[in-house]
Design an enzyme around this catalytic site. Structure first.
Site, PDB file in Angstrom:
ATOM      1  N   GLY A 161       0.832  -1.192   0.000  1.00 46.10           N
ATOM      2  CA  GLY A 161       0.000   0.000   0.000  1.00 46.10           C
ATOM      3  C   GLY A 161       0.867   1.242   0.000  1.00 46.10           C
ATOM      4  O   GLY A 161       1.789   1.372   0.820  1.00 46.10           O
ATOM      5  N   GLN A 216      -6.377  -9.154  -2.863  1.00 44.57           N
ATOM      6  CA  GLN A 216      -6.302  -8.176  -1.774  1.00 44.57           C
ATOM      7  C   GLN A 216      -7.679  -7.675  -1.360  1.00 44.57           C
ATOM      8  O   GLN A 216      -7.896  -7.320  -0.201  1.00 44.57           O
ATOM      9  CB  GLN A 216      -5.414  -6.992  -2.177  1.00 44.57           C
ATOM     10  CG  GLN A 216      -3.951  -7.334  -2.359  1.00 44.57           C
ATOM     11  CD  GLN A 216      -3.608  -7.602  -3.804  1.00 44.57           C
ATOM     12  OE1 GLN A 216      -4.440  -8.078  -4.581  1.00 44.57           O
ATOM     13  NE2 GLN A 216      -2.379  -7.286  -4.196  1.00 44.57           N
ATOM     14  N   ASN A 233      -2.637   2.272 -10.371  1.00 39.56           N
ATOM     15  CA  ASN A 233      -3.211   1.570  -9.227  1.00 39.56           C
ATOM     16  C   ASN A 233      -3.237   0.080  -9.542  1.00 39.56           C
ATOM     17  O   ASN A 233      -2.877  -0.339 -10.655  1.00 39.56           O
ATOM     18  CB  ASN A 233      -4.615   2.101  -8.911  1.00 39.56           C
ATOM     19  CG  ASN A 233      -5.115   1.608  -7.556  1.00 39.56           C
ATOM     20  OD1 ASN A 233      -4.452   1.794  -6.533  1.00 39.56           O
ATOM     21  ND2 ASN A 233      -6.275   0.977  -7.533  1.00 39.56           N
ATOM     22  N   LYS A 234      -3.672  -0.718  -8.596  1.00 39.48           N
ATOM     23  CA  LYS A 234      -3.676  -2.168  -8.763  1.00 39.48           C
ATOM     24  C   LYS A 234      -4.334  -2.560 -10.075  1.00 39.48           C
ATOM     25  O   LYS A 234      -5.356  -2.007 -10.467  1.00 39.48           O
ATOM     26  CB  LYS A 234      -4.412  -2.813  -7.590  1.00 39.48           C
ATOM     27  CG  LYS A 234      -4.424  -4.325  -7.603  1.00 39.48           C
ATOM     28  CD  LYS A 234      -3.019  -4.907  -7.640  1.00 39.48           C
ATOM     29  CE  LYS A 234      -2.174  -4.436  -6.482  1.00 39.48           C
ATOM     30  NZ  LYS A 234      -0.761  -4.919  -6.582  1.00 39.48           N
ATOM     31  N   ASP A 271      -1.007   4.197  -6.433  1.00 36.66           N
ATOM     32  CA  ASP A 271       0.392   3.970  -6.074  1.00 36.66           C
ATOM     33  C   ASP A 271       1.309   5.038  -6.644  1.00 36.66           C
ATOM     34  O   ASP A 271       2.395   5.267  -6.124  1.00 36.66           O
ATOM     35  CB  ASP A 271       0.826   2.586  -6.560  1.00 36.66           C
ATOM     36  CG  ASP A 271       0.232   1.489  -5.703  1.00 36.66           C
ATOM     37  OD1 ASP A 271       0.924   1.032  -4.784  1.00 36.66           O
ATOM     38  OD2 ASP A 271      -0.931   1.114  -5.937  1.00 36.66           O
TER      39      ASP A 271
END
Length: 380
Positions: free
Chosen positions: A65, A212, A263-264, A253
């Site tokens: 994170g 996640q 991002n993811k 991120d």
């Protein structure tokens, strides 16, 4: 050599989740992490006594994170200094552990700068180590405050875009207290809506391949007594089509200077779906995640993860046989494409919410002005 060992948490669930903390037992200072790879089956802490152990914890996603990685990186520098290791070497290794997450290198640089300044001023390695630790602790406190302010700004934006409450929010990956010194980024906004009685449903993408959302966001939602429902990533389209999503909330991120958001992986398809279905797509991240040195999305280095994360399935307490430590779910020798992140262009982002307020529409100038305000300055 990395010195890392596990210990079972002795506190109960009611005590809350502590993702990271500094301790000073008689044998020397350590950094204690909640091992996120073991959740939700069990709460186990990893104890790092040197920077290589922390690097391994970061690469294995035991700690993850964007904001928390920044905090961890700063504490890692402090740990190396306090233990008498090569601080510059530790800083280099830590900053390179996960290249997409800009907060990691920022946290490392902040503690390293404090260490170098104190060493140059006093020539005392002990004082320099104390300065690095003070910088890490300050960053930890700042992130907690930023989390609370992001939640406040994010909820205000939700109420503005969706008057009347009853918000049905879709989120991806994990962006709660497990990624932050406070209650998180995007998840903190949903949590604020829940506490205000304005969250009708939190839709939780499971977030393949490492789950996640299923393992961590659902875990945090359950702990906070939120109304949540888990869905497979590829079910999101039918959820939008059914009119069941009022807004998408994700973390970040790295945010490039033009507003492109890393991002993811799986975030970009949600942005496309949200645009088609006229649903707000909101990114929540601290100002430190905005990287003015990265001009646009094409310049963001996207981390490529090992293929076995896709070809094998890992679950706590399951007997495994695969090369990566998981249960094989694809034929031996299968090649896998496994980027950790994807990049959403600014034109698909309704707003970026930070502790300094929201930027909407998302433009390079809007972001630059916001970053300048956070430094107490103004732009031309």
């Amino acid at each position: 050599m990395a010195d890392l060992y596990a210990q079972t948490r002795e506190d109960d669930r009611a005590a809350g989740t502590s993702a990271i903390r500094w301790e000073e037992p008689p044998e020397g200072p350590v950094l204690v992490l909640l091992d996120q790879t073991r959740l939700p089956a069990e709460e186990v802490e990893l104890v790092c006594t040197d920077a290589p152990a922390l690097v391994e914890a970061i690469r294995s996603l035991a700690v993850r994170g964007a904001p928390l990685l920044g905090i961890a990186g700063a504490y890692g520098v402090a740990l190396a200094a306090a233990r008498g290791f090569d601080v510059d070497e530790a800083a280099t290794a830590l900053a390179a552990a996960r290249p997409t997450a800009v907060n990691l290198s920022l946290g490392v640089r902040r503690a390293l700068s404090a260490h170098q300044a104190a060493l140059a001023r006093t020539g005392d390695s002990g004082q320099a180590a104390s300065a690095a630790l003070a910088a890490a602790r300050q960053l930890h406190r700042e992130d907690a405050r930023a989390s609370a302010r992001m939640a406040e700004h994010g909820l205000a934006l939700l109420d503005e875009l969706l008057p009347g409450g009853g918000h049905r929010v879709l989120t991806h990956c994990n962006s709660g207290s497990l990624v932050s010194g406070g209650e998180g980024t995007a998840f903190a906004v949903a949590l604020a809506a829940h506490r205000a009685g304005r969250l009708r449903r939190l839709w939780v993408d499971e977030t393949r391949p490492l789950l996640q959302g299923a393992r961590l966001t659902a875990y945090e939602a359950a702990r906070n007594d939120m109304s949540y429902t888990l869905l497979t990533d590829n079910a999101a389209g039918s959820l939008f089509a059914a009119g069941e999503v009022d807004a998408v909330l994700i973390g970040a991120d790295r945010i490039a200077a033009d507003g492109s958001v890393a991002n993811k992986v799986g975030s970009y398809p949600l942005a496309v779906l949200a645009r088609y279905h006229h649903v707000p797509f909101i990114v929540v991240a601290p100002v430190t995640t905005v990287d003015p040195e990265t001009p646009d999305g094409a310049a963001i280095e996207v981390e490529q993860r090992p293929g076995y994360e896709v070809t094998e399935f890992v679950a706590p307490q399951v007997q495994v046989t695969g090369a990566g430590g998981g249960l094989p779910v694809a034929p031996l020798g299968t090649q896998a494409y496994n980027p950790a992140f994807d990049v959403t262009p600014p034109e698909l982002v309704t707003a970026i919410v930070t502790e300094e307020g929201a930027v909407s529409p998302v433009t390079a100038k809007g972001l630059a002005d916001l970053c300048a305000r956070s430094r107490g300055a103004t732009t031309d």
